[in-house]
Design a protein around this motif. Structure first.
Motif: not given
Length: 325
Positions: A192, A196, A248, A316, A320
């Motif tokens: 990501l 980010d 996650n 997303y 994260r």
């Protein structure tokens, strides 16, 4: 409707690419076998059946056997070459004796590499050639000489790079008569950093982000097609065992499955759709030879169009593992 940067440059291509790294058996010196060709043929047919017309290679994939295998397929089906877009890469060299693995953008190596690529693929030209990873010893004028020879001889139509920052692209382009058309990067619902990096401007958390600042914006502004390698994150969100994965990733896989069930599609389509929903018009390179998994990506473009802002952010933020600042 937005048009892909490659389409804007007159390169007719598909929204998805089939990556051919698995073709040709193992990364060894064993010769290409008939079953390797049959495996590649099944993968290519699966790709064509869902509208994929672009195929991604590199001269190092299975030590050249991926291209050789694809070349045998093209020889058996001569009409196929003009129906597809072929892309390959060069610039990575394997270790030899006491010489370590290294990168090589010298004129001699680029020209020699392309000759080998064309011979293995059994074609007169590449649609796109990418420089595989940044070479610290790169001299733009020398690269430009190699590109000029390849262009004037008809061996390569367009040029691009892989894993380069905006500054590196600008540095190289200062010597080139034509702009680069592709930058291939590792981007996925697991990797990501590309998102980010923008989110963490003026945030301490941004110091831990490993993505070149302004790269996405540079590519969008200059019509450089962003391609994603590893877009399916090695199957972590579409059926792979997650026993050794953090919470996650497990939570994201569960969310992907939930969305797929709600929308009557596949997990692969949701994962790719999330990536393709980004306004940079990212072009995923699917790195599998499994026909079923290739066909599971059929619905990706439709899912990207249908994905809401809320669904995109939910995927997303779940991946994260922490809330946005």
């Amino acid at each position: 409707m937005k048009i892909m940067p490659l389409e804007q440059r007159g390169i007719s291509t598909s929204r998805l690419i089939l990556g051919c790294m698995p073709f040709g058996g193992g990364w060894n010196e064993e010769p290409v076998r008939e079953d390797h060709v049959l495996q590649a043929e099944r993968a290519v047919d699966a790709a064509l059946s869902i509208g994929i017309s672009m195929f991604d290679h590199a001269n190092i994939y299975t030590r050249g056997k991926a291209e050789e295998t694809f070349g045998k397929l093209l020889k058996a089906r001569p009409g196929l070459r003009e129906q597809i877009v072929l892309q390959s890469k060069c610039g990575i060299r394997f270790a030899e004796g006491d010489i370590p693995g290294r990168y090589d953008f010298s004129k001699e190596h680029i020209l020699e590499s392309v000759n080998g690529i064309l011979q293995r693929l059994g074609t007169d030209y590449l649609d796109i050639l990418l420089l595989h990873r940044p070479d610290p010893l790169m001299e733009p004028e020398e690269v430009a000489e190699a590109f000029g020879k390849l262009k004037s001889s008809g061996k390569v139509r367009y040029f691009g790079v892989s894993n380069m920052s905006a500054a590196q692209i600008r540095f190289l382009e200062k010597a080139l008569p034509e702009p680069l058309v592709v930058n291939q990067l590792e981007l996925s619902l697991e990797r990501l950093d590309f998102v980010d990096q923008g989110v963490h401007i003026n945030q301490k958390a941004g110091t831990a982000v490993n993505f070149a600042e302004g790269l996405l914006e540079y590519c969008q502004f200059n019509r450089v097609q962003i391609q994603s390698w590893g877009p399916l994150a090695q199957g972590k969100f579409s059926g792979r065992s997650l026993d050794d994965q953090p919470e996650n990733i497990k939570n994201t896989a569960a969310l992907v499955q939930q969305l797929a069930q709600e929308k009557g599609t596949t997990a692969e389509a949701i994962v790719l759709g999330w990536l393709m929903r980004h306004p940079a018009m990212i072009q995923p390179v699917i790195g599998t030879a499994n026909p079923e998994r290739i066909q599971a990506c059929r619905d990706a473009e439709a899912q990207s169009r249908q994905m809401t802002r809320e669904e995109w952010y939910k995927l997303y933020v779940t991946s994260r593992g922490v809330a946005l600042p």
